[in-house]
Design a protein around this motif. Structure first.
Motif, mmCIF file in Angstrom:
data_model
loop_
_atom_site.group_PDB
_atom_site.id
_atom_site.type_symbol
_atom_site.label_atom_id
_atom_site.label_comp_id
_atom_site.label_asym_id
_atom_site.label_seq_id
_atom_site.Cartn_x
_atom_site.Cartn_y
_atom_site.Cartn_z
ATOM 1 N N ALA A 67 -5.619 -1.339 -6.067
ATOM 2 C CA ALA A 67 -4.425 -0.577 -6.428
ATOM 3 C C ALA A 67 -4.811 0.787 -6.992
ATOM 4 O O ALA A 67 -4.192 1.815 -6.664
ATOM 5 N N ALA A 68 -5.851 0.823 -7.839
ATOM 6 C CA ALA A 68 -6.296 2.093 -8.425
ATOM 7 C C ALA A 68 -6.767 3.063 -7.352
ATOM 8 O O ALA A 68 -6.534 4.272 -7.440
ATOM 9 N N GLY B 171 1.181 7.173 -6.433
ATOM 10 C CA GLY B 171 0.133 8.175 -6.584
ATOM 11 C C GLY B 171 0.627 9.590 -6.344
ATOM 12 O O GLY B 171 0.247 10.522 -7.055
ATOM 13 N N VAL B 172 1.500 9.760 -5.343
ATOM 14 C CA VAL B 172 2.068 11.084 -5.062
ATOM 15 C C VAL B 172 2.830 11.608 -6.280
ATOM 16 O O VAL B 172 2.654 12.758 -6.706
ATOM 17 N N ALA C 176 0.828 -1.199 0.000
ATOM 18 C CA ALA C 176 0.000 0.000 0.000
ATOM 19 C C ALA C 176 0.866 1.255 0.000
ATOM 20 O O ALA C 176 0.535 2.259 -0.645
ATOM 21 N N ILE C 177 1.969 1.218 0.734
ATOM 22 C CA ILE C 177 2.868 2.378 0.775
ATOM 23 C C ILE C 177 3.443 2.656 -0.607
ATOM 24 O O ILE C 177 3.499 3.806 -1.054
ATOM 25 N N TRP C 178 3.866 1.609 -1.318
ATOM 26 C CA TRP C 178 4.386 1.788 -2.672
ATOM 27 C C TRP C 178 3.318 2.376 -3.592
ATOM 28 O O TRP C 178 3.598 3.277 -4.392
ATOM 29 N N LEU D 73 5.981 -3.292 -8.694
ATOM 30 C CA LEU D 73 5.042 -4.247 -8.120
ATOM 31 C C LEU D 73 4.801 -5.458 -9.013
ATOM 32 O O LEU D 73 3.935 -6.283 -8.715
ATOM 33 N N SER D 74 5.550 -5.545 -10.117
ATOM 34 C CA SER D 74 5.476 -6.696 -11.028
ATOM 35 C C SER D 74 4.057 -6.971 -11.519
ATOM 36 O O SER D 74 3.656 -8.117 -11.704
#
Length: 259
Positions: A207-208, A16-17, A9-11, A42-43
């Motif tokens: 993820a989105a 997103g940032v 989630a951090i990645w 994230l492959s």
């Protein structure tokens, strides 16, 4: 279980940032950052990365377009014309994503960006420039939106990397109006492409959501930076961003060829 999900989630939030800052600063959807980051960090498979990126671009474009509109930096008629073409083009792009190799499209896209990069150093838009509406202006805006829509559905980008320079150099828009109009155009285009990708199961909703929400927080900052930067230096920054885009597309192409 939480420890396994949290780094992921951090990645996603960091992606997103970065996408949000680029979106607000350059009037793009951020897909040129999001797609390779999802695929490399994230492959995530290429098609799933593209579909997920298009959905993440939707809230990003809404916030970005609102920010520019509040500053009076959106041409609503031009955005509607672009959106009409993009809605149709995005559907075609999602079909091509399933059926065609994207090599030819990617190389055509990179050549186009190469021309834009050179042009950015010689043509500087005026902040008070406006788009003069004629029949042919409307027609070519729709065509531009159609081309941007195909790339949106096919490559997972918002289409701003095409629309922003085209609005500045061929339609006479200021850099800020080009960026604000581009972001507004992406809203229906992203919706159209996402519907096609959902039907073909090319979207990771979780993820989105992480990427899109994180991007929304930083789009306003990017748009403020765009207003503070002189148009010439804005062109320089945009050209360097496009060099990054072309470079990462080339690296991915050679990497895929080597497999």
């Amino acid at each position: 279980m939480a420890q396994e999900i949290r780094p992921h989630a951090i990645w996603l939030a960091l992606i997103g940032v970065a996408g949000g800052l680029m979106s607000g600063l350059f009037g793009v959807g951020g897909g040129t950052i999001i797609v390779p980051a999802l695929a490399i960090w994230l492959s995530m498979p290429q098609k799933l990365s593209a579909g997920t990126s298009v959905l993440a671009i939707l809230p990003t474009a809404i916030v970005g377009a609102t920010t520019y509109a509040l500053q009076g930096q959106v041409d609503w008629i031009a955005a509607i014309c672009l959106a009409l073409g993009m809605i149709v083009g995005a559907q075609l792009g999602t079909i091509l994503l399933q059926k065609l190799s994207v090599d030819v499209v990617q190389w055509s896209f990179m050549i186009f960006l190469g021309i834009v990069i050179v042009t950015l150093w010689f043509v500087v838009p005026h902040r008070d420039a406006q788009i003069d509406m004629t029949f042919w202006t409307v027609f070519f805006l729709v065509v531009t939106g159609f081309a941007a829509g195909i790339l949106s559905g096919l490559l997972g980008v918002g289409g701003g990397v095409i629309v922003v320079p085209v609005l500045m150099f061929f339609f006479g828009a200021s850099d800020l109006i080009a960026k604000g109009t581009s972001l507004l155009m992406m809203i229906p285009g992203s919706m159209s492409a996402t519907l096609g990708n959902v039907r073909r199961q090319n979207v990771d909703f979780r993820a989105a959501a992480w990427v899109g929400l994180a991007a929304c927080l930083f789009v306003p900052l990017g748009s403020l930076l765009a207003g503070w930067i002189d148009p010439f230096w804005g062109n320089v920054a945009f050209s360097l961003y496009l060099v990054f885009v072309v470079t990462q597309m080339l690296l991915r192409w050679f990497k895929n060829r080597a497999k």
